[in-house]
Scaffold this active site. Sequence first.
Site, PDB file in Angstrom:
ATOM      1  N   ASN A 137      46.160  74.472  71.389  1.00 32.47           N
ATOM      2  CA  ASN A 137      45.831  73.811  72.120  1.00 32.47           C
ATOM      3  C   ASN A 137      46.031  73.873  73.663  1.00 32.47           C
ATOM      4  O   ASN A 137      46.652  74.686  74.131  1.00 32.47           O
ATOM      5  CB  ASN A 137      47.251  72.644  73.027  1.00 32.47           C
ATOM      6  CG  ASN A 137      46.226  71.462  74.203  1.00 32.47           C
ATOM      7  OD1 ASN A 137      45.859  71.584  74.533  1.00 32.47           O
ATOM      8  ND2 ASN A 137      47.557  70.731  73.869  1.00 32.47           N
ATOM      9  N   TRP A 138      44.529  75.278  73.686  1.00 31.08           N
ATOM     10  CA  TRP A 138      44.482  75.630  74.642  1.00 31.08           C
ATOM     11  C   TRP A 138      44.747  75.314  75.837  1.00 31.08           C
ATOM     12  O   TRP A 138      44.526  75.884  77.486  1.00 31.08           O
ATOM     13  CB  TRP A 138      43.039  76.615  74.678  1.00 31.08           C
ATOM     14  CG  TRP A 138      43.248  77.150  73.563  1.00 31.08           C
ATOM     15  CD1 TRP A 138      43.978  77.619  72.360  1.00 31.08           C
ATOM     16  CD2 TRP A 138      41.724  78.042  73.316  1.00 31.08           C
ATOM     17  NE1 TRP A 138      43.310  78.500  72.033  1.00 31.08           N
ATOM     18  CE2 TRP A 138      42.509  78.952  72.346  1.00 31.08           C
ATOM     19  CE3 TRP A 138      40.583  78.389  74.293  1.00 31.08           C
ATOM     20  CZ2 TRP A 138      41.101  79.875  71.445  1.00 31.08           C
ATOM     21  CZ3 TRP A 138      39.822  79.756  73.617  1.00 31.08           C
ATOM     22  CH2 TRP A 138      40.225  80.328  72.251  1.00 31.08           C
ATOM     23  N   LYS A 139      44.110  73.673  76.347  1.00 30.07           N
ATOM     24  CA  LYS A 139      44.581  72.893  77.592  1.00 30.07           C
ATOM     25  C   LYS A 139      43.071  73.514  78.023  1.00 30.07           C
ATOM     26  O   LYS A 139      42.115  74.345  77.649  1.00 30.07           O
ATOM     27  CB  LYS A 139      45.605  73.010  78.067  1.00 30.07           C
ATOM     28  CG  LYS A 139      46.746  72.898  77.085  1.00 30.07           C
ATOM     29  CD  LYS A 139      48.136  72.441  77.799  1.00 30.07           C
ATOM     30  CE  LYS A 139      49.041  71.958  76.705  1.00 30.07           C
ATOM     31  NZ  LYS A 139      50.079  71.638  77.548  1.00 30.07           N
ATOM     32  N   HIS A 181      47.012  63.171  74.834  1.00 28.93           N
ATOM     33  CA  HIS A 181      48.142  63.936  75.147  1.00 28.93           C
ATOM     34  C   HIS A 181      48.476  63.674  75.959  1.00 28.93           C
ATOM     35  O   HIS A 181      48.091  62.919  77.223  1.00 28.93           O
ATOM     36  CB  HIS A 181      46.439  65.245  75.295  1.00 28.93           C
ATOM     37  CG  HIS A 181      48.354  66.604  75.331  1.00 28.93           C
ATOM     38  ND1 HIS A 181      48.606  66.750  76.562  1.00 28.93           N
ATOM     39  CD2 HIS A 181      48.695  67.140  74.488  1.00 28.93           C
ATOM     40  CE1 HIS A 181      49.487  67.790  77.190  1.00 28.93           C
ATOM     41  NE2 HIS A 181      49.299  68.135  75.320  1.00 28.93           N
ATOM     42  N   GLU A 210      48.645  64.909  79.236  1.00 27.06           N
ATOM     43  CA  GLU A 210      48.650  64.854  80.030  1.00 27.06           C
ATOM     44  C   GLU A 210      47.219  64.278  80.331  1.00 27.06           C
ATOM     45  O   GLU A 210      46.534  64.562  80.896  1.00 27.06           O
ATOM     46  CB  GLU A 210      48.147  66.529  80.266  1.00 27.06           C
ATOM     47  CG  GLU A 210      49.602  67.948  80.325  1.00 27.06           C
ATOM     48  CD  GLU A 210      49.195  68.859  79.225  1.00 27.06           C
ATOM     49  OE1 GLU A 210      48.218  69.740  78.896  1.00 27.06           O
ATOM     50  OE2 GLU A 210      50.286  69.493  79.478  1.00 27.06           O
ATOM     51  N   GLU A 244      55.732  65.167  71.127  1.00 26.20           N
ATOM     52  CA  GLU A 244      55.930  66.078  72.311  1.00 26.20           C
ATOM     53  C   GLU A 244      56.481  65.553  73.431  1.00 26.20           C
ATOM     54  O   GLU A 244      56.141  64.096  74.397  1.00 26.20           O
ATOM     55  CB  GLU A 244      54.474  66.430  72.645  1.00 26.20           C
ATOM     56  CG  GLU A 244      53.190  67.164  71.828  1.00 26.20           C
ATOM     57  CD  GLU A 244      52.677  68.163  72.342  1.00 26.20           C
ATOM     58  OE1 GLU A 244      52.691  69.334  72.303  1.00 26.20           O
ATOM     59  OE2 GLU A 244      51.911  67.294  73.161  1.00 26.20           O
ATOM     60  N   GLY A 248      54.996  72.815  78.553  1.00 22.32           N
ATOM     61  CA  GLY A 248      55.223  73.589  79.260  1.00 22.32           C
ATOM     62  C   GLY A 248      56.500  73.673  80.335  1.00 22.32           C
ATOM     63  O   GLY A 248      56.544  74.622  81.157  1.00 22.32           O
ATOM     64  N   SER A 266      57.111  74.076  74.108  1.00 23.58           N
ATOM     65  CA  SER A 266      57.202  74.787  74.478  1.00 23.58           C
ATOM     66  C   SER A 266      58.190  75.276  72.547  1.00 23.58           C
ATOM     67  O   SER A 266      59.081  75.833  72.380  1.00 23.58           O
ATOM     68  CB  SER A 266      58.850  74.663  74.990  1.00 23.58           C
ATOM     69  OG  SER A 266      58.272  74.462  76.344  1.00 23.58           O
ATOM     70  N   GLY A 307      50.982  74.795  73.475  1.00 26.63           N
ATOM     71  CA  GLY A 307      50.164  75.547  73.866  1.00 26.63           C
ATOM     72  C   GLY A 307      50.594  76.363  74.818  1.00 26.63           C
ATOM     73  O   GLY A 307      49.703  77.505  74.050  1.00 26.63           O
ATOM     74  N   GLY A 308      50.978  76.370  75.763  1.00 25.75           N
ATOM     75  CA  GLY A 308      50.922  78.365  76.347  1.00 25.75           C
ATOM     76  C   GLY A 308      51.498  78.704  75.034  1.00 25.75           C
ATOM     77  O   GLY A 308      50.063  80.217  75.300  1.00 25.75           O
TER      78      GLY A 308
END
Length: 244
Positions: A8-10, A93, A95, A160, A166, A205, A226-227
Site C-alpha cells: 500500500n503505497w498510500k 483502510h 486512514e 491492521e 506506521g 509495521s 505500507g512503508g
Amino acid sequence: MRQLIAGNWKMNGLSGDAAAIAGPLRPGSDGLACDLLVCPPFTQIVTVANILVGSAVAVGGQDCHVNEKGAHTGDISAAMLRDAGASWVILGHSERRADHGETDALIQAKTRAAVAASLTPIVCVGETEAQRVAGQQNTVVGGQLTGSLPPGFAGVVAYEPVWAIGTGKTATEADVAAMHLFIRETLVRQLGDAGNSVRILYGGSVRPANAASLLSVPHVGGALVGGASLKAEEFLGIAKAAKA
Ligand code: PGA
C-alpha cells in the site's frame, strides 16, 4: 492457500518513483511462494500496470466510489480502476475511516461496487490503541466485519491494529494469533464454509525482519505493507518470508 503480500503505497510516488519501486518486482517475483500485489496512488496505476504487464504482480487501487460514474468530483470508480489496469482495491483502510469518516455501511457499499466491477476487495479492519487498552478489540473488529462485508463476500480481509500502522510497533504473535482466530470464526459464522477460504492479512509495521514470524502465525494469509512497500528490496524481502 498461497499467502498474499500486498503493498500500500498510500499517498506516495511521483512518476519518477514508479519505475524504481515497481520495476525490480518483475524479476524479483520469479519463483516466489506467495502472490504479490502493489497498490499505488491513482495517478500511478496506469504507469505501474504497464511496468508489470505480463508479470505475476497484480495492481490495485486504494479506494473507490460506490457509484460507477457520475457527478462525484474528485472521486474514482471501481470501473475506472479496472480500466486503468487494476484488478484489486483496498477498502476501509483506517486512514480512510479516520480522514474521511468512512463508515462500515459505506465500506460495504464500496465492496459491492468493487465486486461488480470485477475487482477483488481487501477490506481493512482494526482497533485503535484506546480500544485495545479497554479490551474492546474483538467487539470493534467483529462489528467492522459484520458491517463492512456484504453477504457472499469472497475477497480478502486485512487486520491492521491502528496503533501498529506506521509506528514501528507490531502486535505480538500471541495477539495476532488470537485476533486472526477470532476473525476466522467470525467469517465462518457470517459466510458459512466460504469463511474458511478468505485470506486474512496482517498489517502494521511489517518489515523483512519481522515478516517470517508474523507470517507463520495460524490464520495469517499474508501481509498488507505500507512503508516497507516503497522500497522494492524491502518489499521483496517480506515476500521471500511468505510460506506456500
Ligand atoms: P505500515 O502501514 O506498514 O507503514 O505500518 C500498513 C498499512 O497501513 O497498510
